[in-house]
Motif scaffolding. Structure first.
Motif, PDB file in Angstrom:
ATOM      1  N   LYS A 200       0.845  -1.203   0.000  1.00  0.00           N
ATOM      2  CA  LYS A 200       0.000   0.000   0.000  1.00  0.00           C
ATOM      3  C   LYS A 200       0.874   1.244   0.000  1.00  0.00           C
ATOM      4  O   LYS A 200       0.601   2.194  -0.744  1.00  0.00           O
ATOM      5  N   PHE A 201       1.916   1.246   0.801  1.00  0.00           N
ATOM      6  CA  PHE A 201       2.821   2.392   0.839  1.00  0.00           C
ATOM      7  C   PHE A 201       3.517   2.577  -0.504  1.00  0.00           C
ATOM      8  O   PHE A 201       3.679   3.702  -0.978  1.00  0.00           O
ATOM      9  N   ARG A 202       3.922   1.477  -1.126  1.00  0.00           N
ATOM     10  CA  ARG A 202       4.576   1.556  -2.436  1.00  0.00           C
ATOM     11  C   ARG A 202       3.602   2.138  -3.462  1.00  0.00           C
ATOM     12  O   ARG A 202       3.969   3.007  -4.248  1.00  0.00           O
ATOM     13  N   TRP A 203       2.356   1.653  -3.441  1.00  0.00           N
ATOM     14  CA  TRP A 203       1.356   2.182  -4.366  1.00  0.00           C
ATOM     15  C   TRP A 203       1.172   3.681  -4.172  1.00  0.00           C
ATOM     16  O   TRP A 203       1.046   4.433  -5.145  1.00  0.00           O
ATOM     17  N   LYS A 204       1.173   4.121  -2.918  1.00  0.00           N
ATOM     18  CA  LYS A 204       0.988   5.553  -2.643  1.00  0.00           C
ATOM     19  C   LYS A 204       2.139   6.380  -3.212  1.00  0.00           C
ATOM     20  O   LYS A 204       1.914   7.420  -3.817  1.00  0.00           O
ATOM     21  N   THR A 205       3.367   5.925  -3.027  1.00  0.00           N
ATOM     22  CA  THR A 205       4.518   6.694  -3.514  1.00  0.00           C
ATOM     23  C   THR A 205       4.661   6.615  -5.024  1.00  0.00           C
ATOM     24  O   THR A 205       5.244   7.506  -5.630  1.00  0.00           O
TER      25      THR A 205
ATOM     26  N   THR B  74      -5.487   3.887  -7.768  1.00  0.00           N
ATOM     27  CA  THR B  74      -6.583   2.946  -8.005  1.00  0.00           C
ATOM     28  C   THR B  74      -6.405   1.688  -7.147  1.00  0.00           C
ATOM     29  O   THR B  74      -7.384   1.153  -6.619  1.00  0.00           O
ATOM     30  N   LEU B  75      -5.165   1.242  -6.977  1.00  0.00           N
ATOM     31  CA  LEU B  75      -4.897   0.072  -6.131  1.00  0.00           C
ATOM     32  C   LEU B  75      -5.166   0.395  -4.662  1.00  0.00           C
ATOM     33  O   LEU B  75      -5.712  -0.429  -3.929  1.00  0.00           O
TER      34      LEU B  75
ATOM     35  N   GLU C 162      -3.688  15.199  -6.146  1.00  0.00           N
ATOM     36  CA  GLU C 162      -2.332  15.510  -5.671  1.00  0.00           C
ATOM     37  C   GLU C 162      -2.293  16.710  -4.740  1.00  0.00           C
ATOM     38  O   GLU C 162      -1.280  17.399  -4.641  1.00  0.00           O
ATOM     39  N   SER C 163      -3.393  16.942  -4.009  1.00  0.00           N
ATOM     40  CA  SER C 163      -3.334  17.955  -2.957  1.00  0.00           C
ATOM     41  C   SER C 163      -2.578  17.387  -1.759  1.00  0.00           C
ATOM     42  O   SER C 163      -2.142  18.124  -0.888  1.00  0.00           O
ATOM     43  N   PHE C 164      -2.416  16.071  -1.731  1.00  0.00           N
ATOM     44  CA  PHE C 164      -1.543  15.405  -0.771  1.00  0.00           C
ATOM     45  C   PHE C 164      -0.756  14.364  -1.546  1.00  0.00           C
ATOM     46  O   PHE C 164      -1.342  13.544  -2.256  1.00  0.00           O
ATOM     47  N   VAL C 165       0.577  14.398  -1.419  1.00  0.00           N
ATOM     48  CA  VAL C 165       1.452  13.494  -2.177  1.00  0.00           C
ATOM     49  C   VAL C 165       2.416  12.795  -1.221  1.00  0.00           C
ATOM     50  O   VAL C 165       3.074  13.450  -0.404  1.00  0.00           O
ATOM     51  N   TYR C 166       2.477  11.481  -1.338  1.00  0.00           N
ATOM     52  CA  TYR C 166       3.477  10.696  -0.613  1.00  0.00           C
ATOM     53  C   TYR C 166       4.706  10.593  -1.502  1.00  0.00           C
ATOM     54  O   TYR C 166       4.656   9.987  -2.567  1.00  0.00           O
ATOM     55  N   ASN C 167       5.828  11.184  -1.074  1.00  0.00           N
ATOM     56  CA  ASN C 167       7.060  11.116  -1.853  1.00  0.00           C
ATOM     57  C   ASN C 167       7.874   9.865  -1.521  1.00  0.00           C
ATOM     58  O   ASN C 167       8.421   9.218  -2.403  1.00  0.00           O
TER      59      ASN C 167
END
Length: 121
Positions: free
Chosen positions: A15-20, A25-26, A57-62
């Motif tokens: 989940k963290f990988r998908w976010k970054t 969609t995942l 993208e008002s919040f983005v996990y880098n």
């Protein structure tokens, strides 16, 4: 760690990988429609509110670097507790302790509750 506990930890890391990687969609599929997300500020959002923030993208996990994570399974429910460094919105870094609650619905694990707080590690 037992097989299902390992599966939950791996799912959380995915989940963290998908976010970054922007694979929202995942993330959206993993989140239960009834998800409650309690942010570090105490602000609460729903699945639809949070997915909208991620998609626009008002919040983005880098970057998300997991320091530790463990899960316990209770029937069709699993509780994961972890610590991680979160780099968000272009450079802000947070040390967070988080709890994720998963439940199995239609043979798939769904994230139903996520609660984050600042950590000291």
């Amino acid at each position: 760690m037992e097989a299902i506990e390992t599966e939950i930890v791996n799912l959380s890391v995915e989940k963290f990988r998908w976010k970054t990687e922007g694979k929202i969609t995942l993330v959206e599929d993993l989140f239960d429609d009834e998800l409650v997300f309690i942010h570090i500020t105490g602000h609460t959002t729903t699945k639809s509110q949070w997915i909208k923030e991620l998609k626009t993208e008002s919040f983005v996990y880098n970057k998300i670097q997991v320091k530790e994570a463990s899960a316990k399974v209770y029937g069709n429910t699993a509780v994961l507790v972890g610590k991680a460094y979160f780099t968000v919105n272009g450079g802000s870094v947070y040390k967070l302790v988080y709890t994720e609650v998963y439940t199995k619905k239609n043979e798939k694990w769904k994230l139903v509750n996520l609660h984050t707080t600042s950590g000291n590690f």
